[in-house]
Design an enzyme around this catalytic site. Structure first.
Site, PDB file in Angstrom:
ATOM      1  N   GLU A  47       0.816  -1.214   0.000  1.00  0.00           N
ATOM      2  CA  GLU A  47       0.000   0.000   0.000  1.00  0.00           C
ATOM      3  C   GLU A  47       0.850   1.265   0.000  1.00  0.00           C
ATOM      4  OE1 GLU A  47      -4.001  -1.631   2.180  1.00  0.00           O
ATOM      5  OE2 GLU A  47      -2.303  -1.093   3.413  1.00  0.00           O
TER       6      GLU A  47
ATOM      7  N   CYS B 171       3.666   8.473   1.094  1.00  0.00           N
ATOM      8  CA  CYS B 171       4.277   7.482   1.981  1.00  0.00           C
ATOM      9  C   CYS B 171       4.439   6.172   1.207  1.00  0.00           C
ATOM     10  CB  CYS B 171       3.354   7.316   3.190  1.00  0.00           C
ATOM     11  SG  CYS B 171       3.964   6.147   4.387  1.00  0.00           S
TER      12      CYS B 171
ATOM     13  N   CYS C 167       6.676  -7.110   6.932  1.00  0.00           N
ATOM     14  CA  CYS C 167       7.922  -6.708   7.588  1.00  0.00           C
ATOM     15  C   CYS C 167       8.420  -7.890   8.414  1.00  0.00           C
ATOM     16  CB  CYS C 167       7.675  -5.503   8.499  1.00  0.00           C
ATOM     17  SG  CYS C 167       9.190  -4.832   9.228  1.00  0.00           S
TER      18      CYS C 167
ATOM     19  N   CYS D 273       7.521  -5.603  15.726  1.00  0.00           N
ATOM     20  CA  CYS D 273       7.238  -4.616  16.765  1.00  0.00           C
ATOM     21  C   CYS D 273       5.810  -4.872  17.249  1.00  0.00           C
ATOM     22  CB  CYS D 273       7.372  -3.210  16.217  1.00  0.00           C
ATOM     23  SG  CYS D 273       8.995  -2.916  15.486  1.00  0.00           S
TER      24      CYS D 273
ATOM     25  N   CYS E 199       2.672  -2.817  15.979  1.00  0.00           N
ATOM     26  CA  CYS E 199       2.521  -2.555  14.543  1.00  0.00           C
ATOM     27  C   CYS E 199       1.801  -3.690  13.836  1.00  0.00           C
ATOM     28  CB  CYS E 199       3.898  -2.349  13.919  1.00  0.00           C
ATOM     29  SG  CYS E 199       3.849  -2.096  12.143  1.00  0.00           S
TER      30      CYS E 199
ATOM     31  N   GLU F 194      10.568  -2.454   6.527  1.00  0.00           N
ATOM     32  CA  GLU F 194      11.727  -1.771   7.100  1.00  0.00           C
ATOM     33  C   GLU F 194      12.668  -1.434   5.934  1.00  0.00           C
ATOM     34  OE1 GLU F 194      13.043  -0.326   9.913  1.00  0.00           O
ATOM     35  OE2 GLU F 194      14.633  -0.018   8.440  1.00  0.00           O
TER      36      GLU F 194
HETATM   37  N1  SAH Z   1       9.780   0.129   9.529  1.00  0.00           N
HETATM   38  C1  SAH Z   1       9.993   1.529   9.561  1.00  0.00           C
HETATM   39  C2  SAH Z   1       9.033   2.312   8.710  1.00  0.00           C
HETATM   40  C3  SAH Z   1       7.597   1.870   8.675  1.00  0.00           C
HETATM   41  S1  SAH Z   1       6.677   2.047  10.162  1.00  0.00           S
HETATM   42  C4  SAH Z   1       9.938   2.017  11.003  1.00  0.00           C
HETATM   43  O1  SAH Z   1       9.592   1.244  11.886  1.00  0.00           O
HETATM   44  O2  SAH Z   1      10.308   3.175  11.228  1.00  0.00           O
HETATM   45  C5  SAH Z   1       6.254   3.763  10.129  1.00  0.00           C
HETATM   46  C6  SAH Z   1       5.942   4.373  11.482  1.00  0.00           C
HETATM   47  O3  SAH Z   1       4.656   3.947  11.958  1.00  0.00           O
HETATM   48  C7  SAH Z   1       6.939   3.985  12.543  1.00  0.00           C
HETATM   49  O4  SAH Z   1       7.347   5.087  13.324  1.00  0.00           O
HETATM   50  C8  SAH Z   1       6.138   3.032  13.383  1.00  0.00           C
HETATM   51  O5  SAH Z   1       6.672   2.916  14.655  1.00  0.00           O
HETATM   52  C9  SAH Z   1       4.763   3.632  13.327  1.00  0.00           C
HETATM   53  N2  SAH Z   1       3.687   2.739  13.747  1.00  0.00           N
HETATM   54  C10 SAH Z   1       3.648   1.405  13.652  1.00  0.00           C
HETATM   55  N3  SAH Z   1       2.488   0.914  14.169  1.00  0.00           N
HETATM   56  C11 SAH Z   1       1.785   1.979  14.601  1.00  0.00           C
HETATM   57  C12 SAH Z   1       0.506   2.134  15.216  1.00  0.00           C
HETATM   58  N4  SAH Z   1      -0.279   1.091  15.472  1.00  0.00           N
HETATM   59  N5  SAH Z   1       0.084   3.381  15.538  1.00  0.00           N
HETATM   60  C13 SAH Z   1       0.866   4.455  15.246  1.00  0.00           C
HETATM   61  N6  SAH Z   1       2.071   4.372  14.659  1.00  0.00           N
HETATM   62  C14 SAH Z   1       2.539   3.146  14.337  1.00  0.00           C
HETATM   63 FE1  SF4 Z   2       8.350  -3.285  10.743  1.00  0.00          FE
HETATM   64 FE2  SF4 Z   2       8.387  -0.612  11.240  1.00  0.00          FE
HETATM   65 FE3  SF4 Z   2       6.198  -2.108  11.794  1.00  0.00          FE
HETATM   66 FE4  SF4 Z   2       8.398  -2.423  13.276  1.00  0.00          FE
HETATM   67  S1  SF4 Z   2       7.146  -0.548  13.090  1.00  0.00           S
HETATM   68  S2  SF4 Z   2       7.110  -4.094  12.432  1.00  0.00           S
HETATM   69  S3  SF4 Z   2      10.003  -2.147  11.744  1.00  0.00           S
HETATM   70  S4  SF4 Z   2       7.044  -1.724   9.770  1.00  0.00           S
END
Ligand code: SAH
Ligand code: SF4
Length: 375
Positions: free
Chosen positions: A95, A108, A115, A119, A122, A171
């Site tokens: 997406e 974006c 991924c 985390c 996420c 990532e």
């Molecule tokens: N993998 C990279 C980029 C993609 S995630 C990274 O982790 O930075 C993009 C952003 O969305 C990151 O800052 C991540 O921590 C945040 N993010 C992930 N899940 C989220 C959620 N449920 N609510 C708000 N932000 C979130």
């Molecule tokens: Fe991957 Fe970024 Fe989501 Fe962590 S926050 S699972 S690194 S997409």
């Protein structure tokens, strides 16, 4: 990747384009000519490339295409943000989200399908299906967005698609080579020409690649920090076990080009009762000392089955105030596109849900599951 055995020219760097043309007996100047048509004019049909002789147009069309990824869905939110769901030739999906402001906007881009990191806050991290996107697929997301907003020929000023953020699915630093190639194509001054100052790469903290990214690309850096202690960060972001806070912050201190005019963004997700106390905020100010930094406080976006809740607005405001008092800007990110599940951390939920309901319907109809793309 090919369409009808024809090679797609999108995603080839200048050198590769020269090689592809040499294979059909063409000289390097042709690559320069095509680059202009493909990335400056946004042209997809060789027949419209008017500086190229008709016979040559035919020859190019015999061997190549200037393709776009297939759009399987495009939704616009009540707040005008837009989301495209792309389906690539192997059936995998990713997406892309556009977040417009008044006279500009940030696109974006996704760098991976899913991924490999997990985390805990996420949704993307819960997907089982993962692969790297190719340069063709990364640049392709931008080409479609530009088609949609009619931003061809590549405008030098006043563009809606003014900024790029690598903050979608995946990532980016786990797919460094493909991302770097795509970013170089996007920055090239004879084509799309978006400057490194308008490109931000967000990473969970892959330390060796942060160094490479700074040296080779020089784009803006955003770090998903989210915790002030290794103990908590280990728990919510497993990559911290490999690259703990001390190493991560050292890489930030050394990031080339970081200055007070070009600060590193620290993204900090606000998780109720987990990382949102005033003591956490004070510790954040202490640990970031010496790094040209700004913060971005992100209210947690919910997804089905998530174990967290967002901090309430009063707590977030207090947190922001403490960072401000410490000398840092710390705006609270207003979630955009929640109604179309385009907000941070929500990506892929909709498509995954759709697939699950398709799967259920098939099972109900007694059809065996032969859909290998089903997660
Ligand atoms: N993998 C990279 C980029 C993609 S995630 C990274 O982790 O930075 C993009 C952003 O969305 C990151 O800052 C991540 O921590 C945040 N993010 C992930 N899940 C989220 C959620 N449920 N609510 C708000 N932000 C979130
Ligand atoms: Fe991957 Fe970024 Fe989501 Fe962590 S926050 S699972 S690194 S997409």
């Amino acid at each position: 990747m090919t369409t009808d055995n024809k090679q797609n020219l999108i995603g080839l760097d200048r050198g590769e384009l020269v090689v592809a043309l040499a294979a059909i007996g063409e000289k390097p100047f042709r690559a320069k000519q095509l680059w202009h048509w493909i990335y400056f004019q946004g042209e997809t049909d060789f027949a419209n490339m008017t500086t190229i002789a008709k016979t040559m147009q035919g020859k190019l069309a015999e061997h190549f295409v200037v393709g776009r990824p297939n759009i399987s869905e495009c939704q616009t939110s009540k707040d005008t943000s837009r989301k495209w769901l792309f389906k690539f030739s192997d059936g995998n999906e990713a997406e892309t989200v556009f977040i417009p402001e008044e006279d500009r906007g940030a696109l974006c881009l996704s760098s991976q399908v899913g991924c490999t990191l997990t985390c805990t806050f996420c949704h993307t991290g819960t997907q089982t299906l993962v692969r790297n996107l190719t340069p063709e697929e990364i640049v392709g997301q931008l080409m479609v967005a530009r088609d949609t907003y009619d931003e061809w020929p590549s405008p030098k000023e006043a563009r809606m698609l003014s900024n790029i953020v690598l903050m979608g699915m995946g990532e980016p630093l786990f797919n460094y080579d493909n991302v770097a190639k795509a970013v170089k194509i996007i920055m090239d001054g004879d084509g799309i020409s978006i400057s490194k100052r308008r490109i931000t790469l967000s990473t969970s903290g892959v330390v060796p690649e942060i160094r490479k990214c700074g040296a080779e690309l020089g784009v803006n850096l955003a770090i998903s920090l989210h915790a002030v202690s290794d103990e908590l960060r280990d728990r919510i972001m497993p990559i911290n076990k490999k690259y703990p806070l001390k190493e991560l912050l050292q890489a930030c201190r050394e990031y080339p080009g970081a200055s007070n005019a070009r600060r590193i963004t620290f993204e900090y997700i606000m998780l109720k009762g987990v990382n949102d106390s005033p003591a956490d905020a004070h510790q954040l100010v202490r640990m970031i000392k010496g790094i040209p930094a700004k913060f971005n406080l992100i209210p947690f976006n919910k997804w089905p089955g998530a174990e967290f809740e967002s901090s309430d607005s009063k707590t977030i405001a207090r947190f922001s105030e403490i960072l401000n008092d410490g000398g840092y800007s710390a705006p609270i990110r207003v979630p955009r596109g929640r109604d179309i599940l385009a907000a941070c951390g929500q990506l892929r939920s909709a498509s995954e849900r759709q697939r699950k309901s398709r799967l259920k319907a098939r099972i109900a109809a007694g059809i065996e599951d032969d859909d290998h793309s089903a997660a």
